[in-house]
Design a protein around this motif. Structure first.
Motif, PDB file in Angstrom:
ATOM      1  N   GLN B  37       0.851  -1.184   0.000  1.00  0.00           N
ATOM      2  CA  GLN B  37       0.000   0.000   0.000  1.00  0.00           C
ATOM      3  C   GLN B  37       0.885   1.232   0.000  1.00  0.00           C
ATOM      4  O   GLN B  37       1.541   1.534   1.002  1.00  0.00           O
ATOM      5  N   ARG B  38       0.897   1.915  -1.128  1.00  0.00           N
ATOM      6  CA  ARG B  38       1.640   3.169  -1.198  1.00  0.00           C
ATOM      7  C   ARG B  38       0.806   4.261  -0.550  1.00  0.00           C
ATOM      8  O   ARG B  38      -0.415   4.156  -0.435  1.00  0.00           O
ATOM      9  N   LEU B  39       1.460   5.320  -0.159  1.00  0.00           N
ATOM     10  CA  LEU B  39       0.812   6.394   0.593  1.00  0.00           C
ATOM     11  C   LEU B  39      -0.422   6.909  -0.144  1.00  0.00           C
ATOM     12  O   LEU B  39      -0.329   7.295  -1.303  1.00  0.00           O
ATOM     13  N   GLY B  40      -1.545   6.889   0.535  1.00  0.00           N
ATOM     14  CA  GLY B  40      -2.781   7.423  -0.019  1.00  0.00           C
ATOM     15  C   GLY B  40      -3.420   6.589  -1.098  1.00  0.00           C
ATOM     16  O   GLY B  40      -4.344   7.046  -1.781  1.00  0.00           O
ATOM     17  N   GLN B  41      -2.946   5.359  -1.263  1.00  0.00           N
ATOM     18  CA  GLN B  41      -3.482   4.522  -2.327  1.00  0.00           C
ATOM     19  C   GLN B  41      -4.118   3.253  -1.780  1.00  0.00           C
ATOM     20  O   GLN B  41      -4.068   2.980  -0.578  1.00  0.00           O
ATOM     21  N   GLY B  42      -4.714   2.501  -2.660  1.00  0.00           N
ATOM     22  CA  GLY B  42      -5.322   1.240  -2.279  1.00  0.00           C
ATOM     23  C   GLY B  42      -4.294   0.147  -2.148  1.00  0.00           C
ATOM     24  O   GLY B  42      -3.093   0.382  -2.217  1.00  0.00           O
ATOM     25  N   GLU B  72       2.054 -23.963   7.041  1.00  0.00           N
ATOM     26  CA  GLU B  72       0.923 -23.043   7.196  1.00  0.00           C
ATOM     27  C   GLU B  72       1.235 -22.042   8.294  1.00  0.00           C
ATOM     28  O   GLU B  72       0.345 -21.600   9.014  1.00  0.00           O
ATOM     29  N   SER B  73       2.521 -21.675   8.394  1.00  0.00           N
ATOM     30  CA  SER B  73       2.864 -20.720   9.445  1.00  0.00           C
ATOM     31  C   SER B  73       3.530 -19.495   8.837  1.00  0.00           C
ATOM     32  O   SER B  73       3.030 -18.914   7.889  1.00  0.00           O
ATOM     33  N   VAL B  74       4.666 -19.158   9.394  1.00  0.00           N
ATOM     34  CA  VAL B  74       5.332 -17.893   9.101  1.00  0.00           C
ATOM     35  C   VAL B  74       5.632 -17.733   7.615  1.00  0.00           C
ATOM     36  O   VAL B  74       5.967 -18.693   6.912  1.00  0.00           O
ATOM     37  N   SER B  75       5.522 -16.467   7.169  1.00  0.00           N
ATOM     38  CA  SER B  75       5.930 -16.133   5.815  1.00  0.00           C
ATOM     39  C   SER B  75       6.925 -14.978   5.862  1.00  0.00           C
ATOM     40  O   SER B  75       6.851 -14.124   6.747  1.00  0.00           O
ATOM     41  N   THR B  76       7.856 -14.981   4.917  1.00  0.00           N
ATOM     42  CA  THR B  76       8.772 -13.851   4.784  1.00  0.00           C
ATOM     43  C   THR B  76       8.693 -13.309   3.362  1.00  0.00           C
ATOM     44  O   THR B  76       8.632 -14.076   2.393  1.00  0.00           O
ATOM     45  N   LEU B  77       8.676 -12.017   3.257  1.00  0.00           N
ATOM     46  CA  LEU B  77       8.735 -11.321   1.971  1.00  0.00           C
ATOM     47  C   LEU B  77      10.108 -10.677   1.888  1.00  0.00           C
ATOM     48  O   LEU B  77      10.490  -9.908   2.779  1.00  0.00           O
ATOM     49  N   THR B  78      10.821 -10.993   0.844  1.00  0.00           N
ATOM     50  CA  THR B  78      12.177 -10.464   0.666  1.00  0.00           C
ATOM     51  C   THR B  78      12.201  -9.537  -0.532  1.00  0.00           C
ATOM     52  O   THR B  78      11.669  -9.878  -1.603  1.00  0.00           O
ATOM     53  N   ILE B  79      12.791  -8.381  -0.339  1.00  0.00           N
ATOM     54  CA  ILE B  79      12.997  -7.441  -1.442  1.00  0.00           C
ATOM     55  C   ILE B  79      14.496  -7.246  -1.574  1.00  0.00           C
ATOM     56  O   ILE B  79      15.168  -6.798  -0.636  1.00  0.00           O
ATOM     57  N   GLN B  80      15.011  -7.595  -2.732  1.00  0.00           N
ATOM     58  CA  GLN B  80      16.451  -7.455  -2.975  1.00  0.00           C
ATOM     59  C   GLN B  80      16.723  -6.127  -3.677  1.00  0.00           C
ATOM     60  O   GLN B  80      15.887  -5.622  -4.436  1.00  0.00           O
ATOM     61  N   ARG B  81      17.907  -5.612  -3.399  1.00  0.00           N
ATOM     62  CA  ARG B  81      18.365  -4.388  -4.088  1.00  0.00           C
ATOM     63  C   ARG B  81      17.257  -3.323  -4.084  1.00  0.00           C
ATOM     64  O   ARG B  81      16.801  -2.858  -5.129  1.00  0.00           O
ATOM     65  N   THR B  82      16.844  -2.952  -2.888  1.00  0.00           N
ATOM     66  CA  THR B  82      15.692  -2.061  -2.764  1.00  0.00           C
ATOM     67  C   THR B  82      15.875  -0.756  -3.537  1.00  0.00           C
ATOM     68  O   THR B  82      16.990  -0.230  -3.666  1.00  0.00           O
ATOM     69  N   GLN B  83      14.759  -0.258  -4.031  1.00  0.00           N
ATOM     70  CA  GLN B  83      14.708   1.002  -4.756  1.00  0.00           C
ATOM     71  C   GLN B  83      13.769   1.949  -4.002  1.00  0.00           C
ATOM     72  O   GLN B  83      12.925   1.505  -3.203  1.00  0.00           O
ATOM     73  N   GLN B  84      13.867   3.220  -4.274  1.00  0.00           N
ATOM     74  CA  GLN B  84      13.033   4.193  -3.567  1.00  0.00           C
ATOM     75  C   GLN B  84      11.551   3.948  -3.826  1.00  0.00           C
ATOM     76  O   GLN B  84      10.721   4.158  -2.929  1.00  0.00           O
ATOM     77  N   GLU B  85      11.217   3.442  -5.011  1.00  0.00           N
ATOM     78  CA  GLU B  85       9.804   3.207  -5.300  1.00  0.00           C
ATOM     79  C   GLU B  85       9.232   2.017  -4.521  1.00  0.00           C
ATOM     80  O   GLU B  85       8.021   1.779  -4.556  1.00  0.00           O
ATOM     81  N   ASP B  86      10.112   1.289  -3.819  1.00  0.00           N
ATOM     82  CA  ASP B  86       9.626   0.191  -2.974  1.00  0.00           C
ATOM     83  C   ASP B  86       9.077   0.714  -1.649  1.00  0.00           C
ATOM     84  O   ASP B  86       8.462  -0.038  -0.885  1.00  0.00           O
ATOM     85  N   SER B  87       9.315   1.971  -1.355  1.00  0.00           N
ATOM     86  CA  SER B  87       8.815   2.551  -0.104  1.00  0.00           C
ATOM     87  C   SER B  87       7.298   2.476  -0.070  1.00  0.00           C
ATOM     88  O   SER B  87       6.612   2.951  -0.983  1.00  0.00           O
TER      89      SER B  87
END
Lengths: 109, 113
Positions: B37-42, B72-87
């Motif tokens: 969810q980006r700021l102010g968006q759905g 059916e338990s924990v999940s991890t989301l990984t983002i590699q080489r983050t970019q500013q648009e990932d904020s």
């Protein structure tokens, strides 16, 4: 691709007034959700609508679903300040939900 | 019982770094979803897991994004080489079965400088 459109996106209303938020979607679905999100908080489920003509009510909020028109409405009766929040509809398709952009409701005294 | 929990609640990172976000679903919920969810968006769907079935990755925006779930338990989301648009705020939700009402966690606010 399923598209979900809400309108209005922003709604400012006075306490005591009535108003309706609309949610249109582009492809057939038999399941629609309404959620509420308070500023800085996560989403809270309000209603699940499962069939054509379904109507659900809780307090001052009433939601309905017309699957033939691909339209759901969220009606607010006699608004109070506590209802100020962003309301999202979400339509289920292929196991996942597509969300509208949300309607930010501000209720003023 | 306990709801969906996510950690960290806030993450600030530098562009190019990798980040890992964690989600603990409600016990007994077989379906788990990630949204952005980006700021102010759905909400933008990213990925969902249902039991032991192959996950639906159709919403992942690029190959820098990946997610795993242990049973059916924990999940991890990984983002590699983050970019500013990932904020954005990354929200996790779980449900008893796919198509049931989703219960959302508090989210992780990611800021990429």
């Amino acid at each position: 691709e399923l598209k979900v459109e809400q309108n209005p996106l922003f709604l400012s209303m006075q306490e005591g007034k009535n108003y309706t938020i609309y949610c249109n979607y582009s492809t057939t679905s038999d399941r629609l959700y309404w959620y509420r999100q308070d500023p800085g908080k996560s989403l809270e489920s309000l209603f699940v609508l499962l069939s054509n003509g379904a109507v659900k009510q809780e307090g001052r909020l009433m939601a309905s679903l017309d699957t033939k028109a691909r339209l759901s409405t969220l009606h607010i009766t006699a608004a109070v300040h506590d209802l100020s929040a962003t309301y999202f509809c979400a339509v289920e398709g292929a196991g996942k939900s597509t969300f509208g952009d949300g309607t930010t409701l501000t209720v003023k005294p | 019982g306990a709801g969906v929990s996510q950690s960290p609640s806030n993450k600030v990172t530098e562009k190019g770094k990798d980040v890992e976000l964690r989600c603990d679903p409600i016990s007994g919920h077989t379906a788990l979803y990630w949204y952005r969810q980006r700021l102010g968006q759905g909400l933008e769907f990213l990925i969902y897991f249902q039991g032991n079935s192959a996950p639906d990755k159709s919403g992942l925006p690029s190959d820098r994004f990946s997610a795993e779930r242990t049973g059916e338990s924990v999940s991890t989301l990984t983002i590699q080489r983050t970019q500013q648009e990932d904020s954005a705020v990354y929200l996790c939700a779980s449900s008893r079965q796919v198509r049931d009402t989703q219960y959302f966690g508090p989210g992780t606010r990611l800021t990429v400088l």
